[in-house]
Structures are given as structure tokens and as C-alpha cells.
Scaffold this motif. Structure first.
Motif, PDB file in Angstrom:
ATOM      1  N   LEU A  68      -0.616  13.636  -5.943  1.00  0.00           N
ATOM      2  CA  LEU A  68      -0.604  14.422  -4.708  1.00  0.00           C
ATOM      3  C   LEU A  68       0.270  13.782  -3.638  1.00  0.00           C
ATOM      4  O   LEU A  68       0.979  14.476  -2.899  1.00  0.00           O
ATOM      5  N   ALA A  69       0.216  12.451  -3.543  1.00  0.00           N
ATOM      6  CA  ALA A  69       1.054  11.757  -2.561  1.00  0.00           C
ATOM      7  C   ALA A  69       2.532  12.019  -2.849  1.00  0.00           C
ATOM      8  O   ALA A  69       3.328  12.265  -1.938  1.00  0.00           O
ATOM      9  N   ALA A  70       2.900  12.000  -4.128  1.00  0.00           N
ATOM     10  CA  ALA A  70       4.297  12.250  -4.507  1.00  0.00           C
ATOM     11  C   ALA A  70       4.697  13.692  -4.213  1.00  0.00           C
ATOM     12  O   ALA A  70       5.797  13.954  -3.697  1.00  0.00           O
ATOM     13  N   ILE A  71       3.807  14.636  -4.509  1.00  0.00           N
ATOM     14  CA  ILE A  71       4.114  16.052  -4.253  1.00  0.00           C
ATOM     15  C   ILE A  71       4.328  16.289  -2.769  1.00  0.00           C
ATOM     16  O   ILE A  71       5.277  16.978  -2.360  1.00  0.00           O
ATOM     17  N   ALA A 108       7.772  18.014   1.262  1.00  0.00           N
ATOM     18  CA  ALA A 108       7.653  18.210   2.706  1.00  0.00           C
ATOM     19  C   ALA A 108       8.722  19.133   3.295  1.00  0.00           C
ATOM     20  O   ALA A 108       8.425  19.961   4.169  1.00  0.00           O
ATOM     21  N   PRO A 109       9.995  19.054   2.840  1.00  0.00           N
ATOM     22  CA  PRO A 109      11.016  19.943   3.425  1.00  0.00           C
ATOM     23  C   PRO A 109      10.725  21.430   3.210  1.00  0.00           C
ATOM     24  O   PRO A 109      11.146  22.264   4.012  1.00  0.00           O
ATOM     25  N   VAL A 110      10.015  21.767   2.151  1.00  0.00           N
ATOM     26  CA  VAL A 110       9.690  23.175   1.896  1.00  0.00           C
ATOM     27  C   VAL A 110       8.773  23.709   2.993  1.00  0.00           C
ATOM     28  O   VAL A 110       8.970  24.813   3.521  1.00  0.00           O
ATOM     29  N   PRO A 158      11.693  21.301  11.613  1.00  0.00           N
ATOM     30  CA  PRO A 158      12.110  20.138  10.805  1.00  0.00           C
ATOM     31  C   PRO A 158      11.193  18.932  10.956  1.00  0.00           C
ATOM     32  O   PRO A 158      11.038  18.142  10.019  1.00  0.00           O
ATOM     33  N   MET A 159      10.564  18.803  12.125  1.00  0.00           N
ATOM     34  CA  MET A 159       9.697  17.651  12.379  1.00  0.00           C
ATOM     35  C   MET A 159       8.508  17.621  11.416  1.00  0.00           C
ATOM     36  O   MET A 159       7.969  16.549  11.094  1.00  0.00           O
ATOM     37  N   VAL A 160       8.106  18.769  10.931  1.00  0.00           N
ATOM     38  CA  VAL A 160       6.958  18.857  10.033  1.00  0.00           C
ATOM     39  C   VAL A 160       7.191  18.026   8.774  1.00  0.00           C
ATOM     40  O   VAL A 160       6.271  17.385   8.248  1.00  0.00           O
ATOM     41  N   ALA A 161       8.416  18.004   8.262  1.00  0.00           N
ATOM     42  CA  ALA A 161       8.721  17.238   7.046  1.00  0.00           C
ATOM     43  C   ALA A 161       8.509  15.744   7.275  1.00  0.00           C
ATOM     44  O   ALA A 161       7.930  15.043   6.426  1.00  0.00           O
ATOM     45  N   GLU A 162       8.970  15.241   8.409  1.00  0.00           N
ATOM     46  CA  GLU A 162       8.796  13.818   8.707  1.00  0.00           C
ATOM     47  C   GLU A 162       7.332  13.451   8.812  1.00  0.00           C
ATOM     48  O   GLU A 162       6.884  12.400   8.306  1.00  0.00           O
TER      49      GLU A 162
END
Length: 498
Positions: free
Chosen positions: A97-100, A105-107, A115-119
């Protein structure tokens, strides 16, 4: 219950409730203290961005294997190899799950257009790596109704999380404050619970013969998935339609309204699950215990939610500040819905303890259909429409849950309604009186803190007075629970089944 007497078991359950709920209350006081300071330093948009990440985190977290570990509580006996298998499952699932989350995250960021959501999501993946070291010690201590040592670790974690949150907010880290504080708290719990449980075992990735763990855990897993669809669909729908500031107001209103249901009821359910599992072969004890739980909980929940609905405006201005006043109408509506949801979530620990997690799964499926449909319709009228969707959906889900669970528990929908009435009826009368008083003093333009004090004092006096006049027996029951006094002989007779 083996050779343990009914009285001794009852004392263990009461002690477990006191340690789990007491530590939860103290931990929440610590957390809220820092939250109230942090929320004045951050902006609603920060909470809007954070809410977007929580949808992703929650949907992945349902796969973290906690349901597989919970099977160890429901089992009549557990051998060391079964514990090692559960640990192996937890490590495998949470690493995946950590890897997924990290790579996916960019999706999520593209869906929200932020874009901040991915970070934020990439850093939050660290919480999955801590989960195995929380889940396994916690379920093993819960199986033994050992909540005392858990309490100390949870309090320490609350202190670490609160300190981290306040430090980050004062340092001007903005939305990152909401990310770093939970991570610090998770890892403190992981290390602390592993130490106090003395559960230092090697994981086993040989999953042969773990059918009971997987079978029970899978049903719980699907129930959690449907629950997540129900509980996260509003933010998922609203996140793509409304800007972060407005979403932040709605999300924090929902958080505030959910405080009682999300922070105080789960600890009771954590104790209830192993306790019900111990008396699962005694239908009379199961029925009596469940209805008493509903009755006592509503004596506290009903005045809280009704009072919150009618004092929302001065409470928000006093506690959060004027920039958060926009969340008032959401609180007023959602609070009334969550009063019913508080009762609805009491059913799952009992049906799971009785070895029927499929019932929880089907009730959660009902919620996963009712709530998203209501949110999609409500969104046409803005975020207020989504708040109204809560009030429409909550009673429908309670009816569905009670109808599906009733045959197994031995209660009817009417029995549940009667158990709710001693707390609900006086609370509704109190709310009407307090609401009329709020309208009457509005022209006086009193300061918000003074309004809040007047309304809360009036509400408390009215509720206690109404209980004294109309439900004196229920009031006595609460007093005996708080003071830990012995119940009357008639009630002792009812407890003999336990």
C-alpha cells in the motif's frame, strides 16, 4: 468465559471501558488543545487540501489487514504460528500500500487539479509502514481486555502528535502541519505498543492453514470498503466541484460534528468486540448488553448533538474564530444526522463477535449505495445540499442495519427505538428551548463567548431537569456508571446472564 465468574468478567469489562474511554478522552483533550491553536494559524484552504489526501489514504487503508488481525480476537484460541501469519500478512499488505500511494499520488493530484496533493500523499505513505506494529500488539492486548498499557502509549502518542502539530504551525509549515503530526503520532504508537505488548515475533509468509483469518478478515475487509465509500464519497464528489477554501469549511464542519461518533464510540466498540465474543453463546446476555449500550450512549450522544446544532454559531466564533463562521450551517444539519449514525455503528462489533461479519458487510453495502447517491443529488444545491444528504441518509441506513441485524441479536427495530428514547426525547425538547432562547437574545448583540456560556448552561440545566422528571431511572443508571456503584437488585438479576 471458561472458569471466570460473571462478576469477575463484568469487572474486567468495566475496567477495560474506563481505561480505553478514559485514556481516549484525555488524549482528545490534549489533541484538541493543540488543534484549537493550530486551526487559528492555518487557513481553510489547508484543510481542504488535506481532506483531499484523506480520501485516498482512507481508501487504501481499508486494505491494511486490520480485519485479518481482528480475527485473532474473535477466535476461541490462538497459537503462536497464527500470530506470525497475521504479522506476515500485515507487513506484506502495508508495504504494498505504501508503494501504491507513493507512485500513484500524481493520479490523485490530477483528479483534484491540485499538484500539491501528490507531494502530501507521498510523505503520508510512511504511515502504512507503521501499521503492522500498531495493529498486531493492539489486537492481542484487546483480546485479553488489556487496555491499561495501551492507554499509556496512546497518551504519549497524543502528546507527541500535539507537540509536532503546534511546532509545525508556529514554524509556518502550513498544510504540512496536518501531515507531519499524524505521522509522528503513528510511529510513536507503533514503537510504544510493540514494546509494552512484548510481542517481538518473526513474521511468517507461509499462509497455509490461515483460512479462518482470511475468511473472517475478508468479510470485515469488504465491510470496511463499503463503509469508506459511504464516508468518503462526499469529499470525493465535492473535491472536484468546489474550491479548497469552501471544501475546507465543509470538511472541518464534518470533523467537528463527528467528534463524538469518531473519537468516543470507537473505543467503546473496541472493548465491546472482545467482550461480546466472550458471551457470544448467551443470547439473553447479548440482547440485554446491546440494548443497555444503546440506552446509555444516547443519554450522552443525544444532548451533545442536539446542543451542538443549536449553539453552532457562537461555538464556532468562540473556538475557531470568525474566519470559520461559514461552517455553521453544515454543523447544524450534520450534527442531527450523526446522532443516528452513532447508534448505527454499534451493531458491527456485535455481529462480528457473533461470527457473522457478512451482516456488517451488507449493511455497509447499503450505506455505500444510499450515501453516494444522496451526495450526488445534494451537490446540485452546493455544499449545504450535501449536508442535507447526511440527514436524509442516516435514518435510512439505521433502519436497514437494524432490520438486517435484529434476527441475530434478538431485538426488533422497536426495541432499539425504545432504548434510544430516554436520551433522545429530553434532548429534542432541550434543543427547541435553547434554540428559541438563542433567537430571543440575538438582538442583544452579546459577545459570542457569553452567548455560548448562557446557551450551554441553559441546555445542561434543562436536560438534567427533564431526565429527573421524565427518566429518573435512566439518570440513576448514568450516575451509577460514573460512580461505579452497584446497581439495584433487579438489574443485578438481569446481569446474571453475563
Amino acid at each position: 468465559m471458561g472458569g471466570e465468574s460473571a462478576a469477575a468478567f463484568g469487572r474486567r469489562v468495566r475496567s477495560a471501558v474506563i481505561w480505553r474511554s478514559g485514556s481516549q478522552i484525555l488524549a482528545q483533550i490534549i489533541t484538541w488543545g493543540s488543534t484549537l491553536m493550530v486551526i487559528r494559524l492555518l487557513d481553510p484552504a489547508d484543510y481542504g487540501l488535506f481532506a483531499m489526501t484523506q480520501v485516498v489514504l482512507a481508501f487504501l487503508a481499508f486494505l491494511n489487514g486490520w480485519g485479518f488481525a481482528s480475527a485473532l480476537v474473535q477466535s476461541d484460541s490462538v497459537d503462536p504460528f497464527r500470530i506470525r501469519q497475521a504479522f506476515g500478512l500485515l507487513l506484506l499488505l502495508n508495504g504494498l500500500l505504501a508503494a501504491i500511494q507513493f507512485f500513484g499520488a500524481p493520479v490523485a493530484a490530477a483528479y483534484y487539479g491540485q499538484p500539491m496533493v501528490a507531494e502530501l500523499l507521498r510523505v503520508q505513505a510512511l504511515m502504512f509502514l507503521a501499521t503492522p506494529f500498531i495493529a498486531l500488539p493492539e489486537v492481542m492486548m484487546s483480546r485479553a481486555l488489556d487496555f491499561r498499557r495501551q492507554a499509556f502509549v496512546n497518551l504519549l502518542a497524543a502528546l507527541v502528535g500535539a507537540s509536532t502539530a503546534l511546532g509545525c504551525a508556529l514554524a509556518g509549515l502550513g498544510v504540512w502541519t496536518l501531515v507531519y503530526a499524524p505521522i509522528a503520532m503513528f510511529w510513536t504508537r507503533a514503537i510504544g505498543l510493540t514494546i509494552v505488548a512484548r510481542l517481538l515475533v518473526w513474521p511468517s509468509f507461509d499462509f497455509r492453514g490461515c483460512g479462518q483469518i482470511v475468511g473472517f478478515g475478508s468479510a470485515v475487509l469488504f465491510a470496511q470498503l463499503f463503509w469508506l465509500i459511504q464516508s468518503q464519497s462526499d469529499i470525493f464528489i465535492a473535491g472536484a466541484r468546489f474550491e479548497p477554501h469552501a471544501l475546507g469549511l465543509y470538511a472541518e464542519a464534518l470533523f467537528l460534528a463527528q467528534i463524538f461518533m469518531a473519537k468516543f464510540v470507537p473505543p467503546l466498540n473496541e472493548v465491546a468486540f472482545p467482550a461480546y465474543a466472550r458471551i457470544k453463546h448467551d443470547p439473553a446476555a447479548i440482547r440485554w448488553s446491546f440494548l443497555k449500550t444503546v440506552r446509555l450512549l444516547m443519554l450522552v450522544a443525544a444532548p451533545f448533538y442536539c446542543g451542538l446544532a443549536v449553539t453552532a454559531a457562537p461555538m464556532v466564533e468562540t473556538v475557531f474564530g470568525t474566519k470559520w463562521l461559514g461552517m455553521t450551517p453544515y454543523i447544524q444539519i450534520i450534527a442531527l444526522a450523526l446522532m443516528l449514525m452513532t447508534v448505527q455503528i454499534l451493531f458491527a462489533p456485535l455481529t462480528n463477535a457473533l461470527g457473522k461479519p457478512s451482516i456488517s458487510m451488507f449493511t455497509a453495502l447499503g450505506g455505500a449505495i444510499i450515501f453516494p447517491a444522496a451526495f450526488l443529488i445534494g451537490a446540485e444545491w452546493g455544499l449545504v445540499g450535501m449536508a442535507w444528504a447526511w440527514l436524509v441518509s442516516a435514518p435510512l441506513l439505521l433502519i436497514v442495519t437494524a432490520r438486517l441485524s435484529a434476527p441475530l441479536i434478538g431485538v426488533s427495530l422497536w426495541d432499539v427505538g425504545r432504548a434510544m428514547l430516554p436520551g433522545l426525547a429530553p434532548a429534542l425538547v432541550m434543543a427547541v428551548c435553547v434554540g428559541l432562547t438563542a433567537q430571543a437574545i440575538a438582538p442583544l448583540s452579546l459577545a459570542a463567548p457569553l452567548q455560548l456560556v448562557i446557551l450551554v448552561a441553559l441546555g445542561a440545566a434543562l436536560y438534567v431537569g427533564l431526565l429527573w422528571l421524565l427518566e429518573r431511572e435512566a439518570l440513576g443508571e448514568v450516575i451509577r456508571l460514573v460512580l461505579r456503584r452497584q446497581p439495584p437488585a433487579a438489574e443485578v438479576a438481569n446481569q446474571e446472564a453475563i
